[in-house]
Design an enzyme around this catalytic site. Structure first.
Site, PDB file in Angstrom:
ATOM      1  N   SER A 205       3.432  13.265   8.066  1.00 51.38           N
ATOM      2  CA  SER A 205       2.267  14.462   7.620  1.00 51.38           C
ATOM      3  C   SER A 205       2.673  15.657   7.808  1.00 51.38           C
ATOM      4  O   SER A 205       3.874  15.889   8.381  1.00 51.38           O
ATOM      5  CB  SER A 205       0.663  13.633   7.444  1.00 51.38           C
ATOM      6  OG  SER A 205       0.185  14.929   7.044  1.00 51.38           O
ATOM      7  N   ASP A 417       0.949   7.351  -1.705  1.00 52.86           N
ATOM      8  CA  ASP A 417       0.349   8.665  -1.177  1.00 52.86           C
ATOM      9  C   ASP A 417       0.166   9.682  -2.146  1.00 52.86           C
ATOM     10  O   ASP A 417       0.446  10.435  -2.354  1.00 52.86           O
ATOM     11  CB  ASP A 417       1.692   9.155   0.058  1.00 52.86           C
ATOM     12  CG  ASP A 417       1.642  10.133   0.527  1.00 52.86           C
ATOM     13  OD1 ASP A 417      -0.002  10.780   0.336  1.00 52.86           O
ATOM     14  OD2 ASP A 417       2.018  10.561   2.092  1.00 52.86           O
ATOM     15  N   HIS A 457      -0.805   7.379   2.654  1.00 55.92           N
ATOM     16  CA  HIS A 457      -0.250   8.612   3.141  1.00 55.92           C
ATOM     17  C   HIS A 457       0.207   7.819   4.503  1.00 55.92           C
ATOM     18  O   HIS A 457      -1.261   7.893   5.446  1.00 55.92           O
ATOM     19  CB  HIS A 457      -1.482   9.398   2.818  1.00 55.92           C
ATOM     20  CG  HIS A 457      -0.675  10.448   4.437  1.00 55.92           C
ATOM     21  ND1 HIS A 457       0.640  11.755   3.548  1.00 55.92           N
ATOM     22  CD2 HIS A 457      -1.187  11.824   4.929  1.00 55.92           C
ATOM     23  CE1 HIS A 457       0.452  12.711   4.289  1.00 55.92           C
ATOM     24  NE2 HIS A 457      -0.622  12.701   5.307  1.00 55.92           N
TER      25      HIS A 457
END
Length: 542
Positions: A205, A417, A457
């Protein structure tokens, strides 16, 4: 007393922005250490705080911890949500404050394992905040890496410290990751008596973005970088979140979609698109093939329940379509069809302004704590992109310096995601190819991207998402079962991964239910049979 309280310093780290390692560390004693016994390791850990000095910085403590220790993290910012941690291996924990400028500093924490394998590793952060990621230094130290975690020059999970604070912005954009790495490498050399033989990076991320930033701007920092779901094009992704929130509207608007209707949409996406990869298994291996038609769910005279109004169908079509800027140019890709909106409605779509968007525009773009995400427009997106402080966008396409020093960049992105769509990683890959005039076989020499079906994610999801990115892979350390160790083999043995094998875990959260080999982009998985879709051998990359 707060162990991470600010340190007033006069001496700055003048070499860090030049990407060089300076002799900041002075050791009063032996220049070569080898811990032949655990008692020797324990004694060294206890004395380390008194024997290590860093000009301008402060070492707060060094403490020996045994496997299973319930470590109190009372100094950790409450918003980080971690108050204690179970130590994974016998280690020496060291904490220090390091200046990033004459008026700013960062916190750095080192976990030095007794079973040290001669490898160094940096982890950084998530979101817009600066929380030290104990899950990542736990995982990497358990594998024998000298592991360094750090904040972003500020603590907590919000970008609030950036408000009217250019130093905090610069730290977040790039400086903390590089400064902490310079410090961490030198501290590792001092503790173990010689430099680590190889240096690695692990992040996802925002941490994935920081890994790409390192490859772009500080190519000498790492031999290998594992960067997942990177928040590259950062100004764009936070603006995209505001756009999606606006499209959905508040819960009392006629555009809003309830959780029940999102479940309906999920089932219809799978009905239309699941079979496109050759198998009906609840996963989309190639969302690019899915051109979802939400209008088939429209309410009619004979259908009043389990359907969408025209306004709701328009909302769904907007969500699953790209965002274009005021000039009609592509600004950001679409939300990928195949995300599991039956299990969880993405936070962009819950009827509230995106918290990421509000954080960014309040504390970075406009320096206005009253800015309301409900007023977001594409003009705001243009303002954010034009500002791009310290090139936080992280979109440089020239990785030639990283490639020239034989660095290896392994990236992955989940096809479920809903925070950062995988297509942005595909777009960046193409950007690097065009910038460097390299075909995929040429890029393969130093940069490989893998699409992971059934991964949300960074982790979780409906598919075989456990690829070796965190402690869910504990006990599976072979390169063909672990992305981090696959990167190590690529760096140290020259054997590059052709696939990333992932495990779908059973309900116990430990036992692999099945495995799937995830393909190297631009190849995608295709079911070829025979057998059930859960058979790894029933799939091929093409």
């Amino acid at each position: 007393m707060d162990l991470f309280q600010p340190v007033k310093v006069a001496l700055l780290w003048t070499g860090q922005l030049l990407n060089v390692t300076l002799p900041f560390f002075a050791f009063r004693g032996s220049h070569s250490l080898s811990y032949s016994t655990q008692d020797e390791f324990i004694a060294r850990c206890g004395s380390f705080i008194h024997e290590a000095s860093i000009p301008g910085a402060t070492i707060h403590f060094s403490q020996y911890l045994t496997t299973g220790t319930n470590l109190s993290l009372s100094e950790n910012h409450p918003s980080c949500g971690v108050s204690h941690w179970i130590v994974p291996t016998d280690m020496c924990r060291v904490a220090m404050s390091v200046p990033t400028s004459d008026t700013s500093e960062m916190s750095v924490e080192a976990w030095f394992p007794y079973n040290y394998a001669g490898r160094y590793l940096t982890t950084t952060n998530r979101g817009l905040g600066g929380c030290i990621l104990y899950n990542e230094i736990d995982y990497s130290s358990s594998l024998g890496f000298a592991s360094i975690g750090m904040n972003s020059g500020y603590n907590g999970s919000s970008a609030a410290p950036i408000l009217n604070n250019p130093n905090a912005m610069e730290d977040y954009a790039y400086r903390s990751a590089h400064t902490g790495t310079v410090a961490g490498k030198e501290l590792t050399k001092l503790f173990y008596g010689s430099p680590a033989r190889k240096s690695y990076y692990l992040g996802c991320s925002s941490g994935g973005r920081q890994g790409f930033k390192e490859a772009q701007d500080f190519p000498g920092d790492f031999d290998g970088i594992l960067a997942g779901a990177p928040a590259i094009a950062l100004n764009r992704v936070v603006a995209w979140g505001g756009y999606l929130s606006q499209a959905v509207g508040s819960p009392d608007s006629d555009t809003f979609i309830t959780a029940e209707n999102w479940a309906l949409v999920n089932d219809e996406v799978l009905r239309q698109c699941d079979k496109l990869d050759g198998a009906v298994d609840g996963l989309l291996e190639n969302p690019d093939l899915c051109h979802f038609v939400p209008e088939v769910l429209l309410c009619t005279h004979g259908r009043k329940k389990g359907c969408l109004t025209s306004k709701q169908a328009e909302t769904v079509r907007t969500i699953f379509s790209p965002l274009y800027d005021l000039d009609g140019q592509l600004f950001y890709p679409r939300m990928p069809p195949g995300i599991n909106t039956k299990l969880e409605v993405p936070f962009y779509l819950n009827g509230q302004p995106s918290f990421l968007t509000e954080d960014w525009f309040r504390y970075v773009v406009y320096n206005d704590t009253t800015w309301d995400g409900r007023t977001f427009s594409r003009k705001d997106a243009a303002v954010a992109l034009a500002q791009n402080p310290f090139n936080v966008e992280t979109w440089k396409g020239d990785l030639s310096a990283f490639a020239a020093r034989n660095g290896k960049l392994l990236s992955y992105h989940g096809l479920q995601d809903f925070v950062i769509p995988a297509e942005i990683s595909q777009m960046y890959y193409a950007h690097v190819a065009r910038t460097m005039s390299l075909t995929p076989p040429d890029l393969d020499k130093f940069y490989r991207l893998f699409m992971v079906s059934g991964m949300d994610h960074c982790r979780e999801g409906d598919g075989a998402w456990v690829i070796g990115q965190d402690q869910t892979s504990r006990g599976r350390t072979k390169p063909n079962q672990n992305a981090l160790m696959a990167l190590v083999r690529w760096v140290e043995e020259g054997v590059a991964p052709e696939v990333l094998r992932g495990a779908k875990l059973a309900k116990d959260g430990v036992t692999p239910e099945y495995w799937r080999a995830h393909c190297k982009w631009p190849q995608m998985n295709r079911y070829i049979g025979p057998g059930a879709p859960t058979n790894e051998s029933s799939w091929a990359c093409s």
